[in-house]
Design an enzyme around this catalytic site. Sequence first.
Site, PDB file in Angstrom:
ATOM      1  N   GLU A   3      -0.341 -22.589 -19.489  1.00  0.00           N
ATOM      2  CA  GLU A   3      -0.316 -22.596 -18.027  1.00  0.00           C
ATOM      3  C   GLU A   3       0.700 -21.544 -17.571  1.00  0.00           C
ATOM      4  OE1 GLU A   3       0.125 -26.588 -16.458  1.00  0.00           O
ATOM      5  OE2 GLU A   3      -0.780 -27.456 -18.241  1.00  0.00           O
ATOM      6  N   LYS A  58      -3.200 -17.635 -14.454  1.00  0.00           N
ATOM      7  CA  LYS A  58      -3.155 -17.753 -15.920  1.00  0.00           C
ATOM      8  C   LYS A  58      -3.693 -16.486 -16.588  1.00  0.00           C
ATOM      9  CE  LYS A  58      -4.033 -22.717 -15.510  1.00  0.00           C
ATOM     10  NZ  LYS A  58      -5.008 -23.775 -15.834  1.00  0.00           N
ATOM     11  N   ARG A 262      -9.927 -35.373 -16.598  1.00  0.00           N
ATOM     12  CA  ARG A 262      -8.645 -34.999 -17.205  1.00  0.00           C
ATOM     13  C   ARG A 262      -7.736 -36.220 -17.237  1.00  0.00           C
ATOM     14  NH1 ARG A 262      -7.902 -29.448 -16.473  1.00  0.00           N
ATOM     15  NH2 ARG A 262      -6.326 -29.673 -18.098  1.00  0.00           N
TER      16      ARG A 262
END
Length: 277
Positions: A3, A58, A262
């Site tokens: 990240e 990213k 997630r």
Amino acid sequence: MPELPEVEVIARGLRSRLCGSTISSFRVLYPSLLKGTGIIGLGKILGCKVIDVRRRGKYILMDTAGDALLLFHLRMTGQFVFRFPHQPWDKHTHFGLSFVEDPQELRFRDVRKFGSLSCLKIPSPEFSNTMDGLGPEPLEIAEADFLRLFRGRSGRLKSLLLDQRFLAGIGNIYADEILFRALLNPLVRASSLSRRDRQRLWDSMRQVLEEAVAHRGSSVRDFVDTEEREGNFQRHHRVYGREGLPCVMCGQIIKRIRLAGRSSHYCPICQRPPDSL
Ligand SMILES: [Zn+2]
């Protein structure tokens, strides 16, 4: 998945090592790595000097003195390593760049093969389309602009933080850590946040990301920097990966829930869900 902090650490490592180096050759072992670019198109970078390596969201951008840049995305497992030319290529190494001034080559490894590389002209519609789709940088956006981002947003807070069009660079680990510091439940609706909640979120976001960069990122699975050193920030995680362990603030057991496919880790006391979700 790397990240913002991990990608920043890698970009800084590449910048300090490669700025001023001239690209002498490249090698592609896994052509599907290339997105919107053929092997012939990559030839544009030969003989060009690297003038900067930077991060946006990213993505890693390698700027050259020519009119093209290399745009990398590490996705799940992308890594950069430096190797001497005689050292063998393992089966997970898909791309290499050699430099006139550096005896070692830069190699891109990617076990899961989700990473990507594009060679884009600057300026070009392709480059603009990719970059314009990204939200603001969490460490650059001013507080007043951050507070305004939430206007008209009704989604769950955790999902919003993961949306790269909302803010660029935050993923699952740092979203959980930021929400814990801000004492906000991941399921809360963005539209229900008070001004004070949003101010606390802005502060927490900056604190967590700055600390994570200072600790050279989190090595949860296989993240290493360009010197192949692990980061340290995983030792400072307060909720991520701490399911079943006591909260560092109140002692309550940290919970893990599934949200939009997630995992979300949170403390049910410190991040008490609002009455109406
Ligand atoms: Zn707690």
